[in-house]
Enzyme design. Structure first.
Site, short mmCIF file in Angstrom:
data_model
loop_
_atom_site.label_atom_id
_atom_site.label_comp_id
_atom_site.label_asym_id
_atom_site.label_seq_id
_atom_site.Cartn_x
_atom_site.Cartn_y
_atom_site.Cartn_z
N CYS A 13 37.87 51.97 39.32
CA CYS A 13 39.50 52.21 40.26
C CYS A 13 39.30 53.37 41.08
O CYS A 13 38.25 53.59 42.36
CB CYS A 13 40.15 52.32 39.30
SG CYS A 13 41.50 52.48 40.01
N HIS B 284 39.84 47.30 36.21
CA HIS B 284 39.00 48.38 34.43
C HIS B 284 39.22 47.62 33.71
O HIS B 284 39.27 47.11 32.78
CB HIS B 284 40.81 49.12 34.17
CG HIS B 284 41.87 49.96 35.39
ND1 HIS B 284 40.59 51.07 34.68
CD2 HIS B 284 41.87 49.54 36.20
CE1 HIS B 284 41.32 52.32 35.69
NE2 HIS B 284 42.34 51.41 36.38
N GLU C 105 37.71 48.64 31.05
CA GLU C 105 37.83 49.29 29.25
C GLU C 105 38.88 48.97 28.78
O GLU C 105 38.88 48.92 27.57
CB GLU C 105 37.46 50.72 29.48
CG GLU C 105 38.76 51.20 30.64
CD GLU C 105 39.28 51.20 31.55
OE1 GLU C 105 38.02 50.26 32.45
OE2 GLU C 105 39.79 51.77 32.70
N SER D 137 37.28 68.71 7.78
CA SER D 137 36.99 69.14 7.49
C SER D 137 36.30 68.84 5.89
O SER D 137 34.94 69.28 5.66
CB SER D 137 37.42 70.75 6.67
OG SER D 137 38.95 70.29 5.81
#
Ligand code: XMP
Length: 515
Positions: free
Chosen positions: A80, A166, A168, A225
């Site tokens: 694009c 696009h 994706e 974490s």
């Protein structure tokens, strides 16, 4: 490891491009559009993708790639805006359309091009553009047309490709195949990206970065974490790993006890559970502004850490953090001068952590992973489903879920409400269908009636979303009966809550947390 880099010109779907590429096994990284590639380690880079953008090439001060980008002698794919950018940069012409071309458009081939190998002609592409390439750049030829415009062009000798659509986006038929043709067939990138590989790589990275020094990890109890804790304990001798859990007073109910149990089961030798409720709540008194609250909490984490660590470690140490790729992106770091600051995630912005980072004394083993990849890594290193599939919990905890001033009383109300909500989701087998669920305590009182008496209670918002990586989110479509029952359980159990509402905002335009 072979990789494809994606230059981010600010499109909403830049991260999606990266996800798609990783999903077929090729490692990808997103970089700021103006990155000087002469200063970047291009050793493993097999190809470059130029993303779309909210800008047009004719806008004032449009984003431009660094001049080094076109000189790398590796294949390049413009998507694009990326295509329009390349066309303009090679003396082609881009014109503004009277009408935006948005949605589905069939693609017809003009000449054979390796981007479309094994993709049937007439596939339905997905367009979203207000400008269009009218004349392709020098050296380029048109290889495909959409129903109205040029859909794709290539420069065979330089292996530069441009597509207007696009690939994706899930609505684009064969979109993944187009990206795969580019990355694997044209660029020759090997499919080396999988969690086993990453685990081996990251273990070595931890050993190298730790360099024999003690490594301190602040554990929040969240997935990230905990996975970092697990990784440290797998990579380093347990004597070298210092795990510190700071109870900020902004944690969920029973969280501290559960975390302690988990960490012990991971084989932690040096485990410090710090009660720092007072130290967090005191500076938060009277503070209402979200960014200010985030900074106070973030800085206090570091202060508490330094106060406490000096009691147990007198030598130089390395700090480990569970920073995710999305944390770095959303704080406007790493990627995108064109990306706006949405909110500062405490684990990225703290000046003290920055200092550790600048000194090279920080280990962030998840910094190129998306959330679902962290979960896969967690399972791989043997963490239980209970930990790995836990909903994400933000570093500033309940501090950003109590809108306005944070007080101990409000924390207790919210903790209790959140516990009921999450417990009900588990009982109703909804917990694993939802990506993240929590309650938000609003600084609004509303009038109600309890028994025969007037009640003036808080308003509580329930939030439940589905998402892949927290970058975008849809609202979880509860059955109304579930909401009704959960709402009355909460108001019946917690007298300070007078009213419950359900947040039906997706991200964007909202964010997941309220602050
Ligand atoms: P937002 O609210 O930005 O949240 O849409 C995206 C995801 O990030 C989590 N979040 C944080 N995580 N530190 C963290 O570690 C933070 O400061 C922070 N703020 C938001 C949020 O819970 C959601 O999963």
């Amino acid at each position: 490891m072979d990789k494809i880099i994606i230059l981010d010109f600010g499109s909403q779907t830049t991260q999606l491009i990266s996800r798609r590429v990783r999903d077929f096994g090729v490692y990808s990284e997103v970089l700021a559009c103006d990155t000087n590639l002469d200063e970047y380690d291009m050793g493993d880079v097999k190809g470059i993708i130029l993303s779309g953008s909210p800008y047009g090439v004719a806008d004032e001060d449009p984003p431009t790639p660094h001049e080094s980008v076109y000189k790398q002698n590796i294949p390049l794919l413009g998507i694009c805006y990326g295509f329009q950018r390349m066309s303009t940069d090679f003396n082609g012409q881009v014109k503004s359309l009277d009408k935006t071309e948005y949605g589905r458009s069939k693609v017809a081939y003009v000449e054979e091009c390796p981007l479309f190998t094994n993709i049937p002609e007439g596939f339905v592409s997905w367009m979203s553009h207000g400008d269009s390439v009218e004349k392709v750049g020098e050296g380029f030829s048109i290889c495909a047309k959409s129903e109205h415009h040029i859909a794709a062009a290539w420069d065979k000798s330089r292996q530069f490709f441009g597509i207007q659509f696009h690939p994706e986006v899930t609505h684009c038929e064969y979109g993944v195949n187009v990206l795969e043709n580019f990355a694997v067939e044209i660029c020759g990138a090997k499919r080396e990206w999988d969690m086993d590989q990453y685990f081996e790589m990251v273990k070595q990275r931890i050993i190298d970065q730790a360099d024999g020094k003690p490594v301190l990890l602040l554990i929040s109890g969240g997935v990230d974490s905990t996975v970092v804790g697990g990784l440290l304990l797998k990579a380093l001798p347990s004597d070298q790993v210092y795990l510190m859990y700071v109870d900020t007073g902004l944690m969920r109910k029973n969280e501290s006890a559960e975390v302690e149990r988990f960490l012990k089961s991971l084989g932690a030798k040096h485990l410090y559970m710090i009660d720092a409720e007072e130290r967090f709540l005191t500076p938060l008194k009277g503070v209402e502004e979200p960014e200010k609250k985030r900074h106070i909490i973030g800085d206090m984490f570091v202060t508490v850490q330094e106060q406490e660590i000096s009691k147990i470690l007198t030598c130089d140490y390395i700090l480990a953090q569970g920073t995710l790729y999305t944390d770095l992106i959303e704080s406007g770091k790493g990627v995108g001068k064109k990306a706006h600051l949405i909110k500062s995630h405490h684990n990225v912005k703290s000046p003290l952590i920055e200092a550790k980072r600048n000194e090279g004394k920080i280990i962030e083993p998840l910094d190129c992973l998306y959330k679902d990849e962290v979960r896969r890594l967690g399972s791989l290193i043997g963490l239980s489903d209970e930990i790995v599939h836990r909903h994400p919990f933000p570093g500033p905890g309940l501090g950003v879920r109590i809108i306005g001033e944070v007080t101990k009383e409000k924390c207790e109300i919210l903790r209790e409400a959140d516990f009921i909500f999450i417990d009900e989701l588990r009982k109703r087998n909804l917990y694993d269908k939802i990506w993240q669920a929590f309650c938000v305590l609003l600084p609004i009182r509303s009038v109600g009636v309890a028994g025969d008496a007037r009640n003036y209670g808080y308003v509580l918002a329930l939030r439940a979303i589905i998402s892949k990586d927290g970058m975008s989110a849809d609202v979880y479509p509860f059955e109304m009966q579930d909401l009704l029952e959960i709402s009355s359980l909460i108001t019946n159990s917690i007298r300070q809550i007078g009213r419950v509402v359900y947040d039906i905002s997706s991200k964007p335009p909202a964010t997941i947390e309220w602050e």
